[in-house]
Motif scaffolding. Structure first.
Motif, PDB file in Angstrom:
ATOM      1  N   TYR A 191      -0.455  19.899   3.911  1.00  0.00           N
ATOM      2  CA  TYR A 191       0.230  20.014   2.618  1.00  0.00           C
ATOM      3  C   TYR A 191      -0.332  18.993   1.651  1.00  0.00           C
ATOM      4  CZ  TYR A 191       4.154  20.379  -0.689  1.00  0.00           C
ATOM      5  OH  TYR A 191       4.931  20.550  -1.822  1.00  0.00           O
ATOM      6  N   ARG A 197       7.849  26.680  -3.753  1.00  0.00           N
ATOM      7  CA  ARG A 197       6.475  26.730  -4.267  1.00  0.00           C
ATOM      8  C   ARG A 197       5.495  26.733  -3.099  1.00  0.00           C
ATOM      9  NH1 ARG A 197       7.144  23.709  -7.768  1.00  0.00           N
ATOM     10  NH2 ARG A 197       6.873  25.020  -9.601  1.00  0.00           N
ATOM     11  N   VAL A 214       2.394  25.910  -1.435  1.00  0.00           N
ATOM     12  CA  VAL A 214       1.287  24.961  -1.553  1.00  0.00           C
ATOM     13  C   VAL A 214       0.387  25.143  -0.333  1.00  0.00           C
ATOM     14  CG1 VAL A 214       0.642  22.525  -1.597  1.00  0.00           C
ATOM     15  CG2 VAL A 214       2.658  23.314  -2.860  1.00  0.00           C
ATOM     16  N   MET A 254       3.181  25.894   4.468  1.00  0.00           N
ATOM     17  CA  MET A 254       4.571  25.692   4.045  1.00  0.00           C
ATOM     18  C   MET A 254       5.529  25.747   5.235  1.00  0.00           C
ATOM     19  SD  MET A 254       4.690  24.944   0.900  1.00  0.00           S
ATOM     20  CE  MET A 254       6.483  24.984   0.799  1.00  0.00           C
ATOM     21  N   GLN A 297       5.001  14.416   3.431  1.00  0.00           N
ATOM     22  CA  GLN A 297       4.041  15.516   3.489  1.00  0.00           C
ATOM     23  C   GLN A 297       3.277  15.554   4.805  1.00  0.00           C
ATOM     24  OE1 GLN A 297       1.483  15.061   0.067  1.00  0.00           O
ATOM     25  NE2 GLN A 297       3.130  15.466  -1.407  1.00  0.00           N
ATOM     26  N   MET A 302       7.507  19.064  -5.875  1.00  0.00           N
ATOM     27  CA  MET A 302       6.727  18.996  -4.638  1.00  0.00           C
ATOM     28  C   MET A 302       7.481  18.209  -3.579  1.00  0.00           C
ATOM     29  SD  MET A 302       3.682  20.445  -5.182  1.00  0.00           S
ATOM     30  CE  MET A 302       2.601  20.921  -6.545  1.00  0.00           C
ATOM     31  N   ALA A 317      -3.710  19.992   0.295  1.00  0.00           N
ATOM     32  CA  ALA A 317      -3.605  21.060  -0.699  1.00  0.00           C
ATOM     33  C   ALA A 317      -3.067  20.527  -2.031  1.00  0.00           C
ATOM     34  CB  ALA A 317      -2.697  22.171  -0.176  1.00  0.00           C
ATOM     35  N   VAL A 318      -2.127  19.594  -1.982  1.00  0.00           N
ATOM     36  CA  VAL A 318      -1.592  19.005  -3.210  1.00  0.00           C
ATOM     37  C   VAL A 318      -2.682  18.250  -3.955  1.00  0.00           C
ATOM     38  CG1 VAL A 318      -0.047  17.227  -4.124  1.00  0.00           C
ATOM     39  CG2 VAL A 318       0.794  18.850  -2.424  1.00  0.00           C
ATOM     40  N   GLY A 377      -5.186  20.601  -5.497  1.00  0.00           N
ATOM     41  CA  GLY A 377      -4.671  21.449  -6.566  1.00  0.00           C
ATOM     42  C   GLY A 377      -4.184  20.718  -7.794  1.00  0.00           C
ATOM     43  N   THR A 378      -3.921  19.414  -7.687  1.00  0.00           N
ATOM     44  CA  THR A 378      -3.324  18.697  -8.816  1.00  0.00           C
ATOM     45  C   THR A 378      -4.265  17.721  -9.510  1.00  0.00           C
ATOM     46  OG1 THR A 378      -2.451  16.970  -7.348  1.00  0.00           O
ATOM     47  CG2 THR A 378      -1.020  18.869  -7.808  1.00  0.00           C
TER      48      THR A 378
END
Length: 287
Positions: free
Chosen positions: A127, A178, A180, A186, A123, A117, A130-131, A134-135
């Protein structure tokens, strides 16, 4: 150096000084534990800055070590008091990597490698959002909002008008490929990287896939260095449920050598800028 008290750093400095005084006294951690009727692991945690030391404990240890210098005792007691303060990040609730934030806030320079990432310091808000979503399984909207605010506030170090954080980041190509959030997220994230990479205190390098095997295949790591000579460098390894901090000189030296190899294998900063601009083209258009 920070203008405000940093409890993480105060706790670390206090632990280092207590270890030095114990060694000067000729006592082992086990002997200290037996004299104070506490466990030996507690002594290790105190000396490594991983556990809060109360002023009363400092006083008892100074007596045990035969410390006579009242100015030194007062300094240690002051560090113990500062170590009990709350860091700015505590106001955002339960942030699991608070110890790292404290070290990052005091660091003069950070060298980091990120294989998957874009690093948090680099970031964009979209972004980062979203990280986080999603994580972190089962994260609530309130928790996600707090983590986002903390992440964005950490980035203030990069834009500080005086003594901004010196950052050197090596990113694996995967971090650029990737998707994201969305293609638009992105595209803006990569544009943000090119902007940051032009700053004199920030150096970015991309490690292309065709490099093959390299010292960073085992995962992310960061090396934090401090302006104060009494603060030893730290290697930080981020994991999902717990983090690892390495402070032994041999460990720091090993990761420093690994990072030097990554820098040598990665694209130079000017080539990295062209690489990112080319990768950005894949995110052009709707999506």
């Amino acid at each position: 150096m920070s203008a405000t008290v940093n409890p993480t750093v105060s706790r670390r400095r206090l632990g280092s000084e207590l270890r030095r005084l114990r060694e000067v006294s000729g006592m082992t951690a086990q002997q200290v534990a037996e004299r104070l009727l506490i466990s030996q692991p507690k002594i290790s945690l105190l000396e490594n800055g991983r556990r809060l030391v109360k002023p009363r404990d400092v006083r008892d240890l100074c007596v045990l070590y035969g410390v006579q210098d009242q100015r030194l005792i007062d300094h240690l007691m002051q560090l113990a008091t500062e170590a009990g303060h709350q860091g700015w990040w505590n106001s955002y609730g339960d942030i699991p990597y608070g110890a790292y934030i404290g070290l990052e806030a005091e660091a003069a320079a950070i060298r980091l490698y990120e294989p998957l990432m874009v690093p948090g310091l680099l970031q964009t808000p979209a972004y980062a959002r979203a990280v986080i979503a999603g994580t972190i399984p089962h994260v609530t909207p309130e928790q996600a909002a707090a983590r986002l605010q903390v992440r964005l506030r950490r980035q203030d170090r990069l834009g500080a008008p005086r003594n901004p954080l010196r950052l050197w980041a090596v990113l694996d190509e995967s971090a650029l490929r990737r998707v994201v959030g969305s293609r638009e997220v992105m595209r803006k994230q990569l544009a943000h990287l090119t902007h940051l990479g032009a700053q004199p205190h920030i150096t970015l390098q991309v490690l292309p896939h065709d490099v093959g095997a390299h010292p960073g295949v085992s995962g992310q790591f960061s090396l934090l260095e401090f302006a104060d000579a009494t603060d030893a460098s730290v290697v930080y390894l981020e994991r999902f449920t717990s983090d690892l901090y390495l402070e032994k000189r041999s460990d720091v030296r090993l990761y420093g050598d690994m990072y030097a190899h990554l820098q040598a294998q990665a694209l130079r900063p000017d080539s990295t800028r062209r690489f990112i601009n080319e990768a950005m083209k894949a995110y052009a258009g709707p999506g």
